[in-house]
Design a protein around this motif. Structure first.
Motif, PDB file in Angstrom:
ATOM      1  N   PRO A  71     -35.713 -28.575 -63.125  1.00 33.95           N
ATOM      2  CA  PRO A  71     -34.306 -28.728 -63.488  1.00 33.95           C
ATOM      3  C   PRO A  71     -33.578 -29.621 -62.477  1.00 33.95           C
ATOM      4  O   PRO A  71     -33.954 -29.675 -61.300  1.00 33.95           O
ATOM      5  N   ASP A  72     -32.541 -30.316 -62.941  1.00 29.30           N
ATOM      6  CA  ASP A  72     -31.755 -31.163 -62.055  1.00 29.30           C
ATOM      7  C   ASP A  72     -30.958 -30.300 -61.083  1.00 29.30           C
ATOM      8  O   ASP A  72     -30.583 -29.170 -61.384  1.00 29.30           O
ATOM      9  N   THR A  73     -30.672 -30.874 -59.900  1.00 29.19           N
ATOM     10  CA  THR A  73     -29.857 -30.187 -58.901  1.00 29.19           C
ATOM     11  C   THR A  73     -28.530 -30.914 -58.742  1.00 29.19           C
ATOM     12  O   THR A  73     -28.495 -32.123 -58.523  1.00 29.19           O
ATOM     13  N   TYR A  74     -27.430 -30.169 -58.863  1.00 32.88           N
ATOM     14  CA  TYR A  74     -26.082 -30.705 -58.719  1.00 32.88           C
ATOM     15  C   TYR A  74     -25.473 -30.172 -57.419  1.00 32.88           C
ATOM     16  O   TYR A  74     -26.014 -29.245 -56.806  1.00 32.88           O
ATOM     17  N   VAL A  75     -24.350 -30.779 -57.009  1.00 31.15           N
ATOM     18  CA  VAL A  75     -23.742 -30.403 -55.731  1.00 31.15           C
ATOM     19  C   VAL A  75     -22.305 -29.960 -55.935  1.00 31.15           C
ATOM     20  O   VAL A  75     -21.498 -30.655 -56.557  1.00 31.15           O
ATOM     21  N   MET A  76     -21.997 -28.772 -55.406  1.00 32.16           N
ATOM     22  CA  MET A  76     -20.621 -28.278 -55.313  1.00 32.16           C
ATOM     23  C   MET A  76     -20.327 -28.112 -53.819  1.00 32.16           C
ATOM     24  O   MET A  76     -20.738 -27.139 -53.192  1.00 32.16           O
ATOM     25  N   ASP A  77     -19.634 -29.104 -53.266  1.00 31.01           N
ATOM     26  CA  ASP A  77     -19.381 -29.135 -51.826  1.00 31.01           C
ATOM     27  C   ASP A  77     -18.142 -28.308 -51.481  1.00 31.01           C
ATOM     28  O   ASP A  77     -17.405 -27.851 -52.374  1.00 31.01           O
ATOM     29  N   GLN A  78     -17.918 -28.123 -50.205  1.00 28.73           N
ATOM     30  CA  GLN A  78     -16.716 -27.457 -49.704  1.00 28.73           C
ATOM     31  C   GLN A  78     -16.116 -28.346 -48.623  1.00 28.73           C
ATOM     32  O   GLN A  78     -16.726 -28.540 -47.560  1.00 28.73           O
ATOM     33  N   VAL A  79     -14.942 -28.916 -48.925  1.00 31.33           N
ATOM     34  CA  VAL A  79     -14.312 -29.897 -48.050  1.00 31.33           C
ATOM     35  C   VAL A  79     -12.837 -29.551 -47.886  1.00 31.33           C
ATOM     36  O   VAL A  79     -12.131 -29.369 -48.887  1.00 31.33           O
ATOM     37  N   ASP A  80     -12.373 -29.474 -46.641  1.00 32.36           N
ATOM     38  CA  ASP A  80     -10.963 -29.167 -46.362  1.00 32.36           C
ATOM     39  C   ASP A  80     -10.516 -27.882 -47.068  1.00 32.36           C
ATOM     40  O   ASP A  80      -9.464 -27.829 -47.709  1.00 32.36           O
ATOM     41  N   LYS A  81     -11.337 -26.867 -46.983  1.00 30.39           N
ATOM     42  CA  LYS A  81     -11.043 -25.562 -47.587  1.00 30.39           C
ATOM     43  C   LYS A  81     -10.766 -25.666 -49.080  1.00 30.39           C
ATOM     44  O   LYS A  81      -9.849 -25.039 -49.614  1.00 30.39           O
ATOM     45  N   ALA A  82     -11.586 -26.460 -49.754  1.00 33.83           N
ATOM     46  CA  ALA A  82     -11.486 -26.608 -51.215  1.00 33.83           C
ATOM     47  C   ALA A  82     -12.866 -26.946 -51.757  1.00 33.83           C
ATOM     48  O   ALA A  82     -13.694 -27.566 -51.075  1.00 33.83           O
ATOM     49  N   PHE A  83     -13.130 -26.518 -53.001  1.00 41.47           N
ATOM     50  CA  PHE A  83     -14.373 -26.893 -53.661  1.00 41.47           C
ATOM     51  C   PHE A  83     -14.272 -28.346 -54.136  1.00 41.47           C
ATOM     52  O   PHE A  83     -13.224 -28.775 -54.631  1.00 41.47           O
ATOM     53  N   ALA A  84     -15.350 -29.086 -53.964  1.00 46.74           N
ATOM     54  CA  ALA A  84     -15.363 -30.492 -54.353  1.00 46.74           C
ATOM     55  C   ALA A  84     -16.659 -30.798 -55.106  1.00 46.74           C
ATOM     56  O   ALA A  84     -17.734 -30.724 -54.514  1.00 46.74           O
ATOM     57  N   PRO A  85     -16.543 -31.080 -56.426  1.00 46.96           N
ATOM     58  CA  PRO A  85     -15.304 -31.195 -57.211  1.00 46.96           C
ATOM     59  C   PRO A  85     -14.737 -29.826 -57.569  1.00 46.96           C
ATOM     60  O   PRO A  85     -15.436 -28.812 -57.448  1.00 46.96           O
ATOM     61  N   GLU A  86     -13.500 -29.827 -58.041  1.00 48.99           N
ATOM     62  CA  GLU A  86     -12.886 -28.562 -58.465  1.00 48.99           C
ATOM     63  C   GLU A  86     -13.593 -28.012 -59.698  1.00 48.99           C
ATOM     64  O   GLU A  86     -13.787 -26.805 -59.838  1.00 48.99           O
ATOM     65  N   VAL A  87     -13.980 -28.927 -60.609  1.00 47.08           N
ATOM     66  CA  VAL A  87     -14.708 -28.554 -61.826  1.00 47.08           C
ATOM     67  C   VAL A  87     -16.005 -29.350 -61.872  1.00 47.08           C
ATOM     68  O   VAL A  87     -15.989 -30.579 -61.805  1.00 47.08           O
ATOM     69  N   LEU A  88     -17.118 -28.655 -61.987  1.00 50.19           N
ATOM     70  CA  LEU A  88     -18.428 -29.283 -62.082  1.00 50.19           C
ATOM     71  C   LEU A  88     -19.056 -28.896 -63.416  1.00 50.19           C
ATOM     72  O   LEU A  88     -19.159 -27.717 -63.739  1.00 50.19           O
ATOM     73  N   VAL A  89     -19.472 -29.902 -64.195  1.00 56.60           N
ATOM     74  CA  VAL A  89     -20.116 -29.667 -65.487  1.00 56.60           C
ATOM     75  C   VAL A  89     -21.620 -29.856 -65.323  1.00 56.60           C
ATOM     76  O   VAL A  89     -22.070 -30.905 -64.846  1.00 56.60           O
ATOM     77  N   VAL A  90     -22.396 -28.844 -65.709  1.00 56.81           N
ATOM     78  CA  VAL A  90     -23.846 -28.925 -65.569  1.00 56.81           C
ATOM     79  C   VAL A  90     -24.522 -28.424 -66.842  1.00 56.81           C
ATOM     80  O   VAL A  90     -23.990 -27.548 -67.523  1.00 56.81           O
ATOM     81  N   PRO A  91     -25.697 -28.961 -67.167  1.00 50.09           N
ATOM     82  CA  PRO A  91     -26.464 -28.433 -68.299  1.00 50.09           C
ATOM     83  C   PRO A  91     -27.033 -27.060 -67.960  1.00 50.09           C
ATOM     84  O   PRO A  91     -27.278 -26.741 -66.791  1.00 50.09           O
ATOM     85  N   VAL A  92     -27.231 -26.249 -68.981  1.00 55.00           N
ATOM     86  CA  VAL A  92     -27.799 -24.925 -68.777  1.00 55.00           C
ATOM     87  C   VAL A  92     -29.154 -25.046 -68.083  1.00 55.00           C
ATOM     88  O   VAL A  92     -29.915 -25.982 -68.309  1.00 55.00           O
ATOM     89  N   ASN A  93     -29.434 -24.110 -67.200  1.00 49.25           N
ATOM     90  CA  ASN A  93     -30.669 -24.019 -66.425  1.00 49.25           C
ATOM     91  C   ASN A  93     -30.699 -24.961 -65.220  1.00 49.25           C
ATOM     92  O   ASN A  93     -31.734 -25.125 -64.589  1.00 49.25           O
TER      93      ASN A  93
END
Length: 233
Positions: A71-93
């Motif tokens: 499966p593909d790997t996506y990134v939900m970072d944490q920058v300046d006390k916020a999630f980046a991006p705020e909304v992340l769209v990913v395929p199931v699995n």
């Protein structure tokens, strides 16, 4: 007589070639138009204010075949006390990694039905990404920083789009009368885990920019960072 027959055959062949060229030209034009057709969609609230980070799914699009092996790997970072991006769209699995790019520690968690997980107080990059194997909306927070809220939209559809800062997105899909679009936004009055279904009519499709109105709640101020310093380091 033979010469006249040859001229007739030649004329027939020229006519045939011309007609064949015309047919191929129009077929090419139709294919090109279909292949590169785009629909510009804009999502606004009840006050006609553009809505960034609205997720649009084409309901009639094919379902995604989940890849269990790699499966593909996506990134939900944490920058300046916020999630980046705020909304992340990913395929199931899919797998999602949660690096912490801040110089303080975070404690990421979610109680959402689509995915419940917890990454206890950490800095840097966790050892393993998190697998999101159910479609739905995953709302995330930080147990230390109350203002940190992020969303992972897990989908099993092929045609999924997210609006930009102007509330717009170009959809590479031939939309027609009775096509259905499912729209989600974090502030929707229906609730954070609900989508709104739009069925397109001729009036909508005749617009230069197809505009969809989605009522949202007024954002409530959050008292962000009242956490103790000892939790951060």
């Amino acid at each position: 007589m033979l010469l006249k027959r040859k001229k007739i055959i030649k004329a027939i062949m020229i006519t045939f070639k011309c007609r064949l060229f015309i047919v191929m030209f129009f077929c090419s034009m139709l294919w090109s138009s279909s292949a590169f057709s785009q629909t510009l969609i804009k999502v606004v609230d009840q006050n006609n204010t553009p809505l960034p980070n609205a997720v649009i799914e084409v309901v009639t699009s094919k379902s995604i075949v989940a890849n269990d092996n790699k499966p593909d790997t996506y990134v939900m970072d944490q920058v300046d006390k916020a999630f980046a991006p705020e909304v992340l769209v990913v395929p199931v699995n899919s797998l999602v990694s949660f690096p912490n790019s801040d110089d303080i520690r975070h404690h990421v968690y979610s109680f959402s039905p689509a995915k419940t997980f917890e990454l206890k107080l950490y800095s840097g990059k966790p050892k393993s990404p998190v697998r999101f194997d159910n479609s739905g909306v995953v709302v995330m927070g930080c147990n230390i920083h109350d203002a940190m809220v992020g969303y992972i939209y897990v989908t099993d559809r092929e045609q999924v789009y997210i609006t930009d800062k102007n509330g717009e997105v170009a959809v590479n899909e031939a939309l027609s009368v009775n096509s259905q679009l499912q729209v989600w936004h974090a502030k929707s009055t229906k609730g954070v885990e609900k989508q709104t279904l739009f069925t397109l009519n001729q009036e909508k499709l005749s617009q230069k920019v197809l505009t969809l109105e989605l009522p949202v709640n007024t954002a409530k101020p959050r008292d962000s960072f009242e956490e103790l310093a000892l939790h951060e380091h």
